[in-house]
Design an enzyme around this catalytic site. Structure first.
Site, PDB file in Angstrom:
ATOM      1  CB  SER A 109      39.447  44.406  34.777  1.00  0.00           C
ATOM      2  OG  SER A 109      39.063  45.462  35.602  1.00  0.00           O
ATOM      3  CG  ASP A 154      35.633  41.202  40.829  1.00  0.00           C
ATOM      4  OD1 ASP A 154      36.068  42.316  41.178  1.00  0.00           O
ATOM      5  OD2 ASP A 154      36.016  40.613  39.804  1.00  0.00           O
ATOM      6  CG  HIS A 156      39.448  42.627  39.700  1.00  0.00           C
ATOM      7  ND1 HIS A 156      38.162  42.580  39.207  1.00  0.00           N
ATOM      8  CD2 HIS A 156      40.129  43.476  38.879  1.00  0.00           C
ATOM      9  CE1 HIS A 156      38.068  43.346  38.141  1.00  0.00           C
ATOM     10  NE2 HIS A 156      39.259  43.904  37.919  1.00  0.00           N
TER      11      HIS A 156
END
Length: 515
Positions: free
Chosen positions: A228, A454, A484
């Protein structure tokens, strides 16, 4: 509040709980090379996580009995004044399980946010990286501004309860002004309580901390696993220290070419896609979907629920009610992973019957609130780091102009994410740039893993990151899946490709697709 690009692992950790060596520390190869005094890390048993890290118990040993160890690294508060004040950077590690002669070094993790505590997240999911531990010490840290690393403080639990209950999608001038005033007050409290650290929590500062960490850990190269926001941090590191990059993987990739507005619009599209996929999945089951008869019916009923909550909240977790904002936040949290979809279904069923507990639990998870009513500092750190990084400052007029585009991208999340762009209103520190520079000519190959489903860091960002890193540096791998991030999805193709690269140095063929 905007939806953070949170790590799948950290989100799972919180929701699961709610719902059920001496080296000279000299600079790397960046133009900002500095010489620092030597230091030795003193590794000890880990304490219980601090309140700012989310609280809880000390980390349990890994299977086989390996204990987690913690240490503190000293870093300059201001990298432009490296001999001035210092701050503590909290570290955690599990030593490599394999033979010493096979050990590569340390593998440093950043799980994202920005604002997530690596000291709490790594041990929560350490078993997922058992294969990598055969040749690496697994290491993570609380980045500056986070947790026990000079953690940013803004408001107390009572104030935060009210802040996260506010109407974040104003319908008239009075509601709009109240939102602006609340954001300005929150940001003023951040300056009041953490003004000294706010100018020094930029991603470039954290990247320099990582290079210091690399040296103190005894590694010639930085071996890195970023998830991320951790991909942005890794990209900035590669730009500053390209010749110090070892084997690096970026998963759940942030688009480094976007400004905050473009990033928020991309998230609106990403979360809408995830909601569409959830609705299709629910209504395709053998048994009837309990929250709608068709995918569009599911989305229509959710939209009606949110409209109703805007007019009249329902009981949540006593004494708080489930507001429209809290419900939107909880739905977003549930879309980070397909593993959460069952919680979303349960939460929607209950909310339709007037009970907001599950959706509020999910919202609390997003905001870093534990069952005792205390908050980690993930949201305070998220705002502080984003506002220190991002140069643009948006006004209510800017948002009003952009609302049609955001609503077209996502009828459900568009307003929420558009108004979230006001997060840096009246922030005490100017932002550094429109977007990060991740160009890394001369770096070793970096494996960039993009997930087509995602929601938080849409798939297109992986290609943009690979291109921005530069030819011969960014190597893209695609995972056709949901959630994610990809490595922790359970997909064998992805995990084997990542493991081969990190353990053996074998770079996957450019354009590899896993499904």
């Amino acid at each position: 509040m905007p939806i953070p690009s949170r790590p799948r692992a950290a989100a799972l950790a919180v929701s699961a709980a709610l719902l059920s060596t001496s080296l000279a520390a000299c600079g790397g190869d960046s133009k900002d090379d500095v010489d620092l005094p030597s230091q030795t890390l003193s590794w000890k048993d880990c304490p219980a996580p601090s309140e700012s890290e989310g609280g809880g118990e000390p980390p349990s040993p890994l299977p086989g009995g390996t204990e987690w160890q913690c240490a503190t690294m000293k870093a300059p508060l201001d990298w432009d004044d490296p001999k001035g004040d210092t701050i503590d950077i909290a570290l955690i590690r599990a030593e490599a399980s394999g033979a010493e002669d096979k050990r590569i070094g340390s593998l440093i993790f950043n799980f994202g946010g920005p604002g997530g505590s690596g000291v709490t997240t790594l041990p929560a999911f350490g078993t997922d990286y058992a294969k990598l531990r055969t040749r690496y010490d697994l290491v993570s840290f609380d980045p500056r501004g986070v947790g026990r690393s000079a953690g940013v403080e803004c408001e107390d639990a009572e104030q935060l309860d009210k802040y996260f209950q506010q109407d974040s999608t104003p319908d008239d001038e009075a509601e709009r002004q109240k939102l602006v005033d609340n954001v300005s007050a929150f940001n003023g409290n951040c300056e009041k309580h953490s003004g000294k650290v706010l100018p020094h929590v930029r991603t470039t500062d954290a990247a320099r901390d990582m290079d210091l960490m690399r040296q103190v850990l005894g590694d010639d190269k930085l071996h890195y696993f970023g998830i991320s926001y951790g991909t942005e941090l890794g990209g900035v590191y590669a730009h500053l220290f390209p010749k110090k990059v070892g084997r690096a993987v970026f998963d759940g990739v942030v688009d480094p070419t976007e400004d905050p507005e473009q990033g928020s619009l991309g998230q609106a599209k990403g979360f809408q896609l995830a909601l569409d996929n959830y609705a299709k999945d629910c209504t395709s089951q053998v048994e009837d979907c309990p929250v709608g008869d068709t995918p569009q019916d599911v989305k229509d009923k959710i939209a009606k629920l949110l409209r109703d909550l805007d007019e009249k909240p329902i009981p949540g977790i006593f004494p708080r009610d489930l507001t429209q904002t809290a419900a939107t936040n909880g739905i977003a949290q549930s879309l980070y992973s397909k593993d959460f979809w069952e919680y979303l279904t349960e939460g929607l069923q209950q909310a339709y019957d007037g009970d907001g507990k599950v959706l509020m639990m999910l919202s609390d998870s997003m905001n870093g609130r534990n069952e005792d009513g205390q908050y980690s500092n993930i949201q305070a750190a998220n705002v502080a780091i984003n506002c220190a990084d991002d140069k643009p400052r948006y006004t209510p007029q800017d948002v009003e102009e952009k609302l049609p585009e955001f609503r077209a991208a996502s009828p459900l999340f568009g307003d929420y994410l558009a108004w979230g762009m006001l997060g840096c209103t009246d922030w005490a520190v100017g932002g550094a740039a429109d977007h990060p520079d991740v160009s890394a000519t001369g770096s070793a190959p970096i494996l960039v893993v993009g997930n087509t489903g995602d929601p938080a860091t849409p798939y297109e960002g992986a290609r943009k990151m690979a291109q921005a890193l530069g030819s011969g540096v960014g190597v893209e791998l695609t995972y056709k899946g949901q959630g994610h991030g990809a490595y922790d999805s359970g997909n064998k193709c992805v995990s084997e490709a990542v493991n081969r690269y990190l353990l053996e140095g074998t770079v996957p063929k450019e354009g590899t697709v896993c499904s």
